[in-house]
Scaffold this motif. Structure first.
Motif, PDB file in Angstrom:
ATOM      1  N   GLU A 137      46.023  40.688  49.967  1.00 55.07           N
ATOM      2  CA  GLU A 137      45.465  40.256  50.884  1.00 55.07           C
ATOM      3  C   GLU A 137      44.016  40.703  51.094  1.00 55.07           C
ATOM      4  OE1 GLU A 137      47.203  40.674  54.843  1.00 55.07           O
ATOM      5  OE2 GLU A 137      49.097  40.458  54.020  1.00 55.07           O
ATOM      6  N   GLU A 138      43.690  41.938  50.759  1.00 55.33           N
ATOM      7  CA  GLU A 138      42.368  42.311  50.530  1.00 55.33           C
ATOM      8  C   GLU A 138      41.509  41.782  49.624  1.00 55.33           C
ATOM      9  OE1 GLU A 138      42.967  46.912  52.250  1.00 55.33           O
ATOM     10  OE2 GLU A 138      43.326  46.577  49.909  1.00 55.33           O
ATOM     11  N   LEU A 139      42.033  41.442  48.511  1.00 52.76           N
ATOM     12  CA  LEU A 139      41.095  40.822  47.238  1.00 52.76           C
ATOM     13  C   LEU A 139      41.049  39.497  47.615  1.00 52.76           C
ATOM     14  CD1 LEU A 139      40.220  41.188  44.609  1.00 52.76           C
ATOM     15  CD2 LEU A 139      42.590  40.467  43.441  1.00 52.76           C
ATOM     16  N   TYR A 140      42.036  38.858  48.213  1.00 50.87           N
ATOM     17  CA  TYR A 140      41.808  37.496  48.777  1.00 50.87           C
ATOM     18  C   TYR A 140      40.646  37.308  49.527  1.00 50.87           C
ATOM     19  CZ  TYR A 140      42.889  32.695  49.938  1.00 50.87           C
ATOM     20  OH  TYR A 140      42.845  31.333  50.103  1.00 50.87           O
ATOM     21  N   PHE A 190      38.425  44.555  39.518  1.00 47.83           N
ATOM     22  CA  PHE A 190      37.929  45.802  40.578  1.00 47.83           C
ATOM     23  C   PHE A 190      39.285  45.891  41.406  1.00 47.83           C
ATOM     24  CE2 PHE A 190      36.108  47.044  44.646  1.00 47.83           C
ATOM     25  CZ  PHE A 190      35.472  48.177  44.152  1.00 47.83           C
ATOM     26  N   GLY A 191      39.882  44.887  41.773  1.00 47.86           N
ATOM     27  CA  GLY A 191      41.108  44.809  42.657  1.00 47.86           C
ATOM     28  C   GLY A 191      42.133  45.643  41.737  1.00 47.86           C
ATOM     29  N   SER A 192      42.331  45.113  40.586  1.00 46.45           N
ATOM     30  CA  SER A 192      43.576  45.882  39.964  1.00 46.45           C
ATOM     31  C   SER A 192      43.352  47.202  39.500  1.00 46.45           C
ATOM     32  CB  SER A 192      44.093  45.052  38.753  1.00 46.45           C
ATOM     33  OG  SER A 192      43.067  45.115  37.940  1.00 46.45           O
ATOM     34  N   LYS A 193      42.198  47.580  39.492  1.00 49.55           N
ATOM     35  CA  LYS A 193      41.663  48.839  39.055  1.00 49.55           C
ATOM     36  C   LYS A 193      41.909  49.888  40.267  1.00 49.55           C
ATOM     37  CE  LYS A 193      37.572  51.516  37.651  1.00 49.55           C
ATOM     38  NZ  LYS A 193      36.289  51.274  37.581  1.00 49.55           N
ATOM     39  N   HIS A 194      42.014  49.402  41.464  1.00 47.98           N
ATOM     40  CA  HIS A 194      41.885  50.168  42.738  1.00 47.98           C
ATOM     41  C   HIS A 194      43.063  49.806  43.544  1.00 47.98           C
ATOM     42  CE1 HIS A 194      38.113  51.904  41.961  1.00 47.98           C
ATOM     43  NE2 HIS A 194      37.551  50.807  41.877  1.00 47.98           N
ATOM     44  N   ASN A 195      44.047  49.090  42.833  1.00 49.69           N
ATOM     45  CA  ASN A 195      45.370  48.793  43.685  1.00 49.69           C
ATOM     46  C   ASN A 195      44.928  48.151  44.868  1.00 49.69           C
ATOM     47  OD1 ASN A 195      47.144  49.412  41.649  1.00 49.69           O
ATOM     48  ND2 ASN A 195      46.866  51.723  42.418  1.00 49.69           N
ATOM     49  N   GLN A 223      35.372  39.467  37.671  1.00 47.49           N
ATOM     50  CA  GLN A 223      34.901  40.774  38.071  1.00 47.49           C
ATOM     51  C   GLN A 223      35.795  41.365  39.464  1.00 47.49           C
ATOM     52  OE1 GLN A 223      32.632  42.722  36.741  1.00 47.49           O
ATOM     53  NE2 GLN A 223      31.889  41.264  35.207  1.00 47.49           N
ATOM     54  N   LEU A 224      35.975  40.579  40.396  1.00 47.89           N
ATOM     55  CA  LEU A 224      36.682  41.050  41.559  1.00 47.89           C
ATOM     56  C   LEU A 224      38.266  41.435  41.362  1.00 47.89           C
ATOM     57  CD1 LEU A 224      34.914  38.794  44.458  1.00 47.89           C
ATOM     58  CD2 LEU A 224      34.646  41.538  43.970  1.00 47.89           C
ATOM     59  N   LYS A 228      54.954  24.132  52.084  1.00 46.59           N
ATOM     60  CA  LYS A 228      55.138  25.443  51.448  1.00 46.59           C
ATOM     61  C   LYS A 228      53.899  26.246  51.038  1.00 46.59           C
ATOM     62  CE  LYS A 228      59.463  23.939  49.460  1.00 46.59           C
ATOM     63  NZ  LYS A 228      60.090  23.124  48.253  1.00 46.59           N
ATOM     64  N   PRO A 229      52.916  26.441  51.922  1.00 48.01           N
ATOM     65  CA  PRO A 229      51.884  27.028  51.386  1.00 48.01           C
ATOM     66  C   PRO A 229      52.195  28.690  51.305  1.00 48.01           C
ATOM     67  CG  PRO A 229      51.450  26.611  53.726  1.00 48.01           C
ATOM     68  CD  PRO A 229      52.601  25.789  53.169  1.00 48.01           C
ATOM     69  N   GLN A 230      51.636  29.572  50.520  1.00 45.28           N
ATOM     70  CA  GLN A 230      51.721  31.002  50.477  1.00 45.28           C
ATOM     71  C   GLN A 230      50.925  31.417  51.634  1.00 45.28           C
ATOM     72  OE1 GLN A 230      50.270  32.327  46.583  1.00 45.28           O
ATOM     73  NE2 GLN A 230      51.222  30.421  45.610  1.00 45.28           N
ATOM     74  N   LYS A 231      51.446  32.735  51.748  1.00 50.02           N
ATOM     75  CA  LYS A 231      51.063  33.045  53.192  1.00 50.02           C
ATOM     76  C   LYS A 231      49.600  33.184  53.427  1.00 50.02           C
ATOM     77  CE  LYS A 231      51.233  36.672  56.808  1.00 50.02           C
ATOM     78  NZ  LYS A 231      50.038  36.597  56.978  1.00 50.02           N
ATOM     79  N   MET A 232      48.990  33.893  52.592  1.00 49.29           N
ATOM     80  CA  MET A 232      47.406  33.989  52.927  1.00 49.29           C
ATOM     81  C   MET A 232      46.599  32.670  52.766  1.00 49.29           C
ATOM     82  SD  MET A 232      46.553  37.249  50.580  1.00 49.29           S
ATOM     83  CE  MET A 232      48.180  36.987  49.547  1.00 49.29           C
TER      84      MET A 232
END
Lengths: 117, 141
Positions: free
Chosen positions: B35-38, B26-31, B22-23, A80-84
């Motif tokens: 996946e992008e944040l990851y 930054f990620g929550s500030k810019h929505n 910090q990331l 069950k890994p999360q998608k990413m």
């Protein structure tokens, strides 16, 4: 990062991971994880449902342990890994050395059918 | 919308946590998409870890300069350090024809960066390593 080992008399043990498998998280569980895998005479399930992040250091941990199990003719199954997280595991080619499953009973059935084969 | 995040980290692996925090902010500030944040987190963590481990074999205190620019279309990341010259673009791709169990584990981090980003470029200028990464965005913010 937390690791709980759920041992089962009749069945493959399940390692429940929770948190981030980044540099720090991997260091936190590395020794306990590898010890639990080495101690197992059967295949090992790793419940990944609560792992929200995995970096290359975490992938190396899975890879080295999957190799230990493969050498004994057993398997490491990521459950069950999360998608990413799953995307990153596949990007690293890990799906060739371990199984990725989303259903625990299917995973256990798979292990039961390959046991002794 | 366009914004920039600028970070200066020390060559200490403990700084990775600061980078992640910090990331996240930054990620929550810019929505940013999860996946992008990851992808941002993964790439910067892999690159910065490599720099901290290998850029200064003689040790000592050094810094790593990170800039992330984001607009509606793309991310542009620049990472600079004054360590030994190292061009990650020259690291060969892992040979996927070799079974994973026998494949060398080195180069995995850079492989993940290449896979997650659309473009990776490198310059050595003024005795500095300058790594540039670009990623197109999936959808407008």
């Amino acid at each position: 990062m937390q690791l709980t080992v759920e041992n089962s008399e009749a069945d493959a043990p399940c390692l429940h991971l929770s948190g981030r498998l980044d540099l720090r998280g991997t260091q936190e569980v590395d020794a306990q994880f590898s010890a639990a895998v080495s101690a197992s005479k059967t295949s090992v399930l790793v419940n990944f449902s609560k792992v929200d992040y995995v970096a290359s250091v975490g992938i190396r941990l899975l890879l080295s342990n999957a190799k230990v199990l493969a050498a004994n003719g057993t398997k490491l199954v990521v459950l069950k890994p999360q998608k990413m997280v799953e995307d990153v595991l596949r990007m690293a080619g890990l799906d060739e050395v371990l199984a990725i499953e989303h259903d625990e009973s299917a995973a256990r059935a798979l292990l039961a059918s390959s046991a002794g084969a | 919308m366009s914004d920039m995040l600028h970070l200066v980290l020390k060559n200490d692996l403990g700084e990775i946590e600061q980078l992640n925090l910090q990331l996240e902010e930054f990620g929550s500030k810019h929505n940013l998409h999860t996946e992008e944040l990851y992808a941002l987190n993964l790439c910067l963590e892999e690159i910065v870890t490599n720099i901290i481990r290998y850029a200064w074999p003689e040790g000592g205190d050094h810094t790593i300069d990170i800039t992330v620019n984001v607009n509606e279309q793309e991310f542009k990341i620049v990472v600079e350090d004054d360590g030994v010259p190292f061009n990650p673009c020259e690291v060969p791709e892992p040979d996927m024809s070799i079974p994973a169990a026998q494949r060398k584990v080195g180069g995995l981090g850079i492989h993940l960066v290449r896979q997650s980003m659309d473009h990776m470029g490198y310059l050595n200028t003024d005795n500095k390593n300058v790594l540039m990464l670009d990623k197109r965005r999936k959808a407008a913010v």
